[in-house]
Write a protein that holds these residues in place. Structure first.
Motif: not given
Length: 251
Positions: A230, A111-112, A108-109, A103-106
């Motif tokens: 993931t 990476k942050k 991004a999380e 999931d792209r949101q994961r």
């Protein structure tokens, strides 16, 4: 620079063909700051130099197919200088890799989180080397160059399904397509031969020798992350973060 004197962190990501090594490496490159990828496949010998087995088929999955001297020189260069050797061009990035399923949101999380937690550690570049044959006993001199060793597993059924779904591979001088039966007679057979020492009774689909893996500092992905990229990324990120944190603490 760290107390070790090395100007880069080397991460080896190894395992059987089609276990997700390249996909994981590319995801980690996107997540962890100042990270680069080197592929073991970029150190294949020329097409004409690839060994031919007793069935008259080229064996691209054996030790003899690789220019080990060149690979070792490249890794030494990276650790000494902190960047890739000049004129090293990757052909592996020309080969297709399917969707990661993460999931792209994961991403991004993570990476942050990486930028926050590795803020003071990111001055040292990280190089991920992915390859099917990095941790075998015959590769011990290269195996010990890695600061982090991540080992991915996959069962025979999954490997066969994924590998046979691929269209082929760009080589130094052309293009390679697996002939019928190649996964069983070459890919899986070589994997079992070269990695059986890490498993009880040499069964590469069985139980790992945990004490040996610990002695060799090989972190093996838990069984529950097989087939779940993931979960695999989460596991690998945790191992890398742990190492980089300890590295900085020792500076």
């Amino acid at each position: 620079m760290s107390a070790s004197g090395n100007k880069a962190v080397l991460i080896g990501v190894s395992g059987v063909s089609s276990s997700g090594k390249t996909t994981l490496a590319r995801l980690l490159r996107d997540i962890v700051p100042n990270t680069f990828i080197l592929h073991e496949d970029d150190f294949y010998k020329t097409d004409q130099e690839i060994p031919v087995n007793e069935d008259g088929v080229q064996d691209w999955d054996c030790l003899g197919s690789l220019d080990l001297d060149l690979l070792e020189q490249a890794l030494d260069f990276i650790k000494t200088h902190g960047y890739l050797p000049p004129n090293l061009e990757s052909k592996e990035d020309k080969n297709a890799v399917g969707e990661s399923g993460v999931d792209r949101q994961r991403v991004a999380e993570l990476k942050k989180a990486a930028r926050k937690q590795l803020d003071v550690k990111s001055d040292v570049p990280v190089f991920i080397i992915d390859g099917f044959l990095l941790f075998s006993q015959d590769m011990r001199h290269i195996r010990e160059l890695f600061d982090i060793k991540l080992f991915l597993r996959a069962d025979h059924k999954t490997v066969k399904q994924r590998r046979e779904a691929r269209t082929g591979y760009v080589t130094l001088e052309g293009f390679w397509e697996d002939p019928p039966g190649y996964v069983d007679s070459v890919v899986w057979a070589n994997y079992a031969k070269d990695h059986g020492f890490l498993f009880e009774d040499g069964d590469v689909e069985g139980k790992l020798k945990d004490d040996l893996c610990e002695e060799l500092r090989i972190d093996t992905a838990p069984l529950q992350v097989q087939g779940n990229m993931t979960a695999c990324v989460d596991w690998a990120f945790d191992r890398i973060l742990s190492h980089l944190s300890k590295r900085t603490a020792g500076d």
